[in-house]
Design a protein around this motif. Sequence first.
Motif, PDB file in Angstrom:
ATOM      1  N   MET A 151       0.829  -1.208   0.000  1.00  0.00           N
ATOM      2  CA  MET A 151       0.000   0.000   0.000  1.00  0.00           C
ATOM      3  C   MET A 151       0.869   1.267   0.000  1.00  0.00           C
ATOM      4  N   ALA A 152       1.981   1.237   0.763  1.00  0.00           N
ATOM      5  CA  ALA A 152       2.904   2.380   0.742  1.00  0.00           C
ATOM      6  C   ALA A 152       3.466   2.545  -0.667  1.00  0.00           C
ATOM      7  N   TRP A 153       3.791   1.427  -1.286  1.00  0.00           N
ATOM      8  CA  TRP A 153       4.372   1.407  -2.635  1.00  0.00           C
ATOM      9  C   TRP A 153       3.382   1.982  -3.649  1.00  0.00           C
ATOM     10  N   ILE A 154       2.117   1.551  -3.566  1.00  0.00           N
ATOM     11  CA  ILE A 154       1.115   2.073  -4.516  1.00  0.00           C
ATOM     12  C   ILE A 154       0.873   3.558  -4.257  1.00  0.00           C
ATOM     13  N   LEU A 155       0.845   3.951  -2.981  1.00  0.00           N
ATOM     14  CA  LEU A 155       0.614   5.368  -2.667  1.00  0.00           C
ATOM     15  C   LEU A 155       1.709   6.240  -3.284  1.00  0.00           C
ATOM     16  N   VAL A 156       2.967   5.841  -3.085  1.00  0.00           N
ATOM     17  CA  VAL A 156       4.083   6.626  -3.630  1.00  0.00           C
ATOM     18  C   VAL A 156       4.059   6.588  -5.156  1.00  0.00           C
ATOM     19  N   PHE A 157       3.925   5.394  -5.709  1.00  0.00           N
ATOM     20  CA  PHE A 157       3.979   5.259  -7.167  1.00  0.00           C
ATOM     21  C   PHE A 157       2.832   6.000  -7.836  1.00  0.00           C
ATOM     22  N   SER A 158       1.614   5.842  -7.317  1.00  0.00           N
ATOM     23  CA  SER A 158       0.474   6.476  -7.986  1.00  0.00           C
ATOM     24  C   SER A 158       0.490   7.989  -7.791  1.00  0.00           C
ATOM     25  N   TYR A 203      -7.346   4.724  -3.216  1.00  0.00           N
ATOM     26  CA  TYR A 203      -7.437   3.378  -2.634  1.00  0.00           C
ATOM     27  C   TYR A 203      -6.269   3.133  -1.678  1.00  0.00           C
ATOM     28  N   ALA A 204      -5.047   3.410  -2.150  1.00  0.00           N
ATOM     29  CA  ALA A 204      -3.856   3.161  -1.328  1.00  0.00           C
ATOM     30  C   ALA A 204      -3.838   4.076  -0.111  1.00  0.00           C
ATOM     31  N   ALA A 205      -4.202   5.357  -0.310  1.00  0.00           N
ATOM     32  CA  ALA A 205      -4.206   6.304   0.813  1.00  0.00           C
ATOM     33  C   ALA A 205      -5.173   5.818   1.894  1.00  0.00           C
ATOM     34  N   GLY A 206      -6.311   5.291   1.480  1.00  0.00           N
ATOM     35  CA  GLY A 206      -7.291   4.784   2.432  1.00  0.00           C
ATOM     36  C   GLY A 206      -6.710   3.668   3.286  1.00  0.00           C
ATOM     37  N   TRP A 207      -5.995   2.762   2.654  1.00  0.00           N
ATOM     38  CA  TRP A 207      -5.403   1.651   3.399  1.00  0.00           C
ATOM     39  C   TRP A 207      -4.233   2.098   4.282  1.00  0.00           C
ATOM     40  N   VAL A 208      -3.427   3.045   3.779  1.00  0.00           N
ATOM     41  CA  VAL A 208      -2.296   3.522   4.586  1.00  0.00           C
ATOM     42  C   VAL A 208      -2.831   4.158   5.874  1.00  0.00           C
ATOM     43  N   VAL A 209      -3.920   4.921   5.747  1.00  0.00           N
ATOM     44  CA  VAL A 209      -4.519   5.543   6.937  1.00  0.00           C
ATOM     45  C   VAL A 209      -5.113   4.473   7.857  1.00  0.00           C
ATOM     46  N   VAL A 256      -1.341  12.508   3.894  1.00  0.00           N
ATOM     47  CA  VAL A 256      -1.689  11.159   4.347  1.00  0.00           C
ATOM     48  C   VAL A 256      -0.966  10.768   5.645  1.00  0.00           C
ATOM     49  N   LEU A 257       0.342  11.031   5.699  1.00  0.00           N
ATOM     50  CA  LEU A 257       1.129  10.481   6.805  1.00  0.00           C
ATOM     51  C   LEU A 257       0.662  10.941   8.188  1.00  0.00           C
ATOM     52  N   PRO A 258       0.360  12.237   8.401  1.00  0.00           N
ATOM     53  CA  PRO A 258      -0.095  12.622   9.750  1.00  0.00           C
ATOM     54  C   PRO A 258      -1.415  11.942  10.138  1.00  0.00           C
ATOM     55  N   VAL A 259      -2.351  11.841   9.192  1.00  0.00           N
ATOM     56  CA  VAL A 259      -3.628  11.201   9.490  1.00  0.00           C
ATOM     57  C   VAL A 259      -3.397   9.725   9.811  1.00  0.00           C
ATOM     58  N   ALA A 260      -2.411   9.144   9.133  1.00  0.00           N
ATOM     59  CA  ALA A 260      -2.095   7.725   9.364  1.00  0.00           C
ATOM     60  C   ALA A 260      -1.184   7.553  10.580  1.00  0.00           C
ATOM     61  N   THR A 261      -0.851   8.643  11.234  1.00  0.00           N
ATOM     62  CA  THR A 261       0.067   8.666  12.394  1.00  0.00           C
ATOM     63  C   THR A 261       1.416   8.026  12.061  1.00  0.00           C
ATOM     64  N   LEU A 262       1.862   8.203  10.810  1.00  0.00           N
ATOM     65  CA  LEU A 262       3.157   7.653  10.393  1.00  0.00           C
ATOM     66  C   LEU A 262       4.190   8.768  10.336  1.00  0.00           C
ATOM     67  N   THR A 263       5.445   8.406  10.543  1.00  0.00           N
ATOM     68  CA  THR A 263       6.519   9.391  10.451  1.00  0.00           C
ATOM     69  C   THR A 263       7.254   9.235   9.138  1.00  0.00           C
ATOM     70  N   GLU A 264       7.686  10.373   8.595  1.00  0.00           N
ATOM     71  CA  GLU A 264       8.437  10.329   7.340  1.00  0.00           C
ATOM     72  C   GLU A 264       9.760   9.620   7.605  1.00  0.00           C
ATOM     73  N   PRO A 265      10.056   8.566   6.842  1.00  0.00           N
ATOM     74  CA  PRO A 265      11.274   7.800   7.100  1.00  0.00           C
ATOM     75  C   PRO A 265      12.532   8.621   6.796  1.00  0.00           C
ATOM     76  N   THR A 266      13.634   8.144   7.327  1.00  0.00           N
ATOM     77  CA  THR A 266      14.898   8.864   7.119  1.00  0.00           C
ATOM     78  C   THR A 266      15.931   7.988   6.404  1.00  0.00           C
ATOM     79  N   ARG A 267      15.520   6.835   5.921  1.00  0.00           N
ATOM     80  CA  ARG A 267      16.488   5.934   5.286  1.00  0.00           C
ATOM     81  C   ARG A 267      17.106   6.561   4.048  1.00  0.00           C
ATOM     82  N   PRO A 268      18.405   6.324   3.839  1.00  0.00           N
ATOM     83  CA  PRO A 268      19.072   6.911   2.683  1.00  0.00           C
ATOM     84  C   PRO A 268      18.652   6.236   1.376  1.00  0.00           C
ATOM     85  N   ALA A 269      18.860   6.963   0.287  1.00  0.00           N
ATOM     86  CA  ALA A 269      18.464   6.467  -1.032  1.00  0.00           C
ATOM     87  C   ALA A 269      19.344   5.308  -1.483  1.00  0.00           C
TER      88      ALA A 269
END
Lengths: 163, 307
Positions: free
Chosen positions: B149-156, B191-197, B257-270
């Motif tokens: 779902m994270a993948w579809i959200l970012v990709f779409s 669709y993906a945003a709904g599931w991420v939340v 999306v992320l605040p509503v989903a209570t998720l934090t923006e990741p910090t992993r390097p590219a």
Amino acid sequence: MVTADLWDVAAEVTDPEMPMLTLADLGVLRAVERDGGRIVATITPTYAGCPALDAMAADLRSTLGAYGEVEVKVTLTPPWTTDLISDEGRRKLAEAGVAPPAHIGPRSTGPVPLALAAPPKRVTCPRCGSAETEELSRFGPTACTALRRCRACAEPFEHMKDI
Amino acid sequence: MNHTEENVYDALAEADHEGRWAYGAGFDETVVEVTAPAPEGVDRDDLAAYCLMLGDDALVASQRLSEWATNAPELEEEVALANIALDLLGQARMLLSRAGHLGAAERFRTDATAAALSDEDVLAYFRDDRFFRNVTLTEADLGDFGRTMAWILVFSSWRLALMTELRGSADPVLAAVAAKAVPELAYQREYAAGWVVRLGDGTAYSHERMQAGLDDVWPFVPELFLPHPVETRLVEAGVAVDPAALKASVDGDLAQVLPVATLTEPTRPAVGLVGGRGGRDGVHTEALGRVLAVMQSLARAHPGATW
């Protein structure tokens, strides 16, 4: 057979996944023309990946084949939207238990906003007419439908997505 | 001739004189727009490469999503993922056909490929991974449902922003594909945003899995905004969209999306770049080889097979 009559023949070919609709009802039949001895029918896909397109083309070739050699062309422009479904098509959908799509109207050329807090879509139950319906699944058995359920009569039904 | 009186199998054979392809398109109608020449002043090879980039993004993403068939947690989600895969496959087919029309398939046509194969099939089945131009996000392992779902959200979000701009392309095929893609991608993003939340703001356990999924997708995000020289040249010609310009839109979607989903923006390097080269140059992660092995093995073992 003159071109206008050929249109009428092609227009009666039905959609393979929504057989209650003709290609004309669905708004995917764009043109039927004579090109020399050949008949050229032009259709447009509903969704870019719609697998029914192949079957539509085969059915058109088969039906028009009685009147000459047939070529089926596919055009992407202007893109199909559910607004192209005729009033007759909407009536047939509802009769068959599929809630017709809402009219969208002219499409914005700007960015599409993400509406997380959008109010739930109001779709009327095609069986009992109640507006108390809820979404079961955003995607249905074909690319163009979603699944819903009526809270009044408890029947599940398909809804043709507004797109 | 009365169609209803025919045997259904006769009708199948009639539709395809030489039987149906055992794989691939099985579709030979002319898409009118695909055969248009490259717009005046636009380099044909650049345009073909750009169509491959956007087509390969959709093709590889579609192949990945189809891995969920028979594996999704609920039938409804399986249907959803298959539908999204199908939408993307439709975009891929138009774009690969266009690339083929501009000459991109010729070098991959060999004696081993059936002469009758369409350009799109040659490009999909008879190219090795180093010739694929997709961004590495699309080949990444989908992991669990949350990561998917994270993948579809970012990709779409990214592809929607791209296609929204591409509707104004000077190339009629790109403009037409984009116009069709926009509403489809908007629906997928919703669709993906709904599931991420739902998963992020669900139980402690679903939150943890959703955050982990987002973390896993994150290293592939920066590559989405790196312009390739082909893109840069075509932006000047009014044909392509500058990927760097898409960042604000994707950031905006995620910030919603992320605040509503209570998720934090990741910090992993590219990840994904080797000496500054990534998927757009044919430099891929190990995962693409496995994706292509699944997708291509039948076609390569039996070129031109029908059933």
